[in-house]
Design a protein around this motif. Structure first.
Motif, PDB file in Angstrom:
ATOM      1  N   ARG A 104       0.854  -1.188   0.000  1.00 54.64           N
ATOM      2  CA  ARG A 104       0.000   0.000   0.000  1.00 54.64           C
ATOM      3  C   ARG A 104       0.886   1.233   0.000  1.00 54.64           C
ATOM      4  O   ARG A 104       1.911   1.267   0.658  1.00 54.64           O
ATOM      5  N   GLU A 105       0.438   2.238  -0.713  1.00 53.67           N
ATOM      6  CA  GLU A 105       1.127   3.518  -0.692  1.00 53.67           C
ATOM      7  C   GLU A 105       0.262   4.468   0.117  1.00 53.67           C
ATOM      8  O   GLU A 105      -0.925   4.617  -0.150  1.00 53.67           O
ATOM      9  N   MET A 106       0.859   5.086   1.126  1.00 54.68           N
ATOM     10  CA  MET A 106       0.095   5.963   2.017  1.00 54.68           C
ATOM     11  C   MET A 106       0.816   7.286   2.180  1.00 54.68           C
ATOM     12  O   MET A 106       2.036   7.342   2.205  1.00 54.68           O
ATOM     13  N   LEU A 107       0.011   8.341   2.316  1.00 51.88           N
ATOM     14  CA  LEU A 107       0.562   9.654   2.607  1.00 51.88           C
ATOM     15  C   LEU A 107       0.819   9.759   4.106  1.00 51.88           C
ATOM     16  O   LEU A 107       0.105   9.146   4.904  1.00 51.88           O
ATOM     17  N   ASP A 149      -3.248   7.971   9.925  1.00 50.47           N
ATOM     18  CA  ASP A 149      -3.459   6.570   9.547  1.00 50.47           C
ATOM     19  C   ASP A 149      -2.140   5.822   9.417  1.00 50.47           C
ATOM     20  O   ASP A 149      -1.999   4.692   9.890  1.00 50.47           O
ATOM     21  N   LEU A 150      -1.173   6.442   8.776  1.00 48.47           N
ATOM     22  CA  LEU A 150       0.134   5.822   8.628  1.00 48.47           C
ATOM     23  C   LEU A 150       0.791   5.619   9.992  1.00 48.47           C
ATOM     24  O   LEU A 150       1.328   4.541  10.279  1.00 48.47           O
ATOM     25  N   MET A 188      -0.865   2.681  11.752  1.00 51.15           N
ATOM     26  CA  MET A 188      -0.499   1.382  11.176  1.00 51.15           C
ATOM     27  C   MET A 188       0.927   0.986  11.554  1.00 51.15           C
ATOM     28  O   MET A 188       1.204  -0.183  11.830  1.00 51.15           O
ATOM     29  N   ASN A 216       2.736  -3.476  10.363  1.00 48.02           N
ATOM     30  CA  ASN A 216       3.096  -2.891   9.078  1.00 48.02           C
ATOM     31  C   ASN A 216       4.492  -2.295   9.169  1.00 48.02           C
ATOM     32  O   ASN A 216       4.885  -1.762  10.201  1.00 48.02           O
TER      33      ASN A 216
END
Length: 107
Positions: free
Chosen positions: A14-17, A21-22, A25, A31
């Motif tokens: 997954r690519e996250m900004l 949320d990041l 996780m 993660n």
């Protein structure tokens, strides 16, 4: 010893900004941040090959730390174009009153 490489299946990536949320996780520990390892530069490969050739030729690897005044005095003793290895050899041959090269001109 080689560094281990973390591998993950493409469908799970997954690519996250950056954001809450990041952070959440990553905080769970389930993660991880995955990075693609960089290829070694051409220069570093050349350096490793040179070092290996020297070791194969019978040279020994020597690492040590010196106080700054001692290092500065050694650097001041270098002749133009002389390497530290050649300086150490020269100083040892002077101490032994034997001015012949121990390496017989190997470079």
């Amino acid at each position: 010893m080689q560094k281990p490489t973390l591998v993950v299946n493409r469908k799970f990536v997954r690519e996250m900004l950056p954001g809450a949320d990041l952070d959440r996780m990553l905080a769970t520990g389930d993660n991880l941040i995955a990075v693609k390892p960089k290829e070694p530069s051409r220069h570093s490969v050349t350096q490793k090959q040179y070092k290996q050739r020297r070791l194969d030729a019978g040279f020994k690897d020597l690492h040590f730390l010196l106080p700054e005044p001692v290092f500065n005095k050694l650097r001041a003793s270098l002749h133009k174009g002389e390497t530290f290895a050649e300086l150490i050899e020269r100083l040892l041959s002077i101490a032994d009153n034997n001015h012949e090269s121990m390496v017989q001109g190997q470079k």
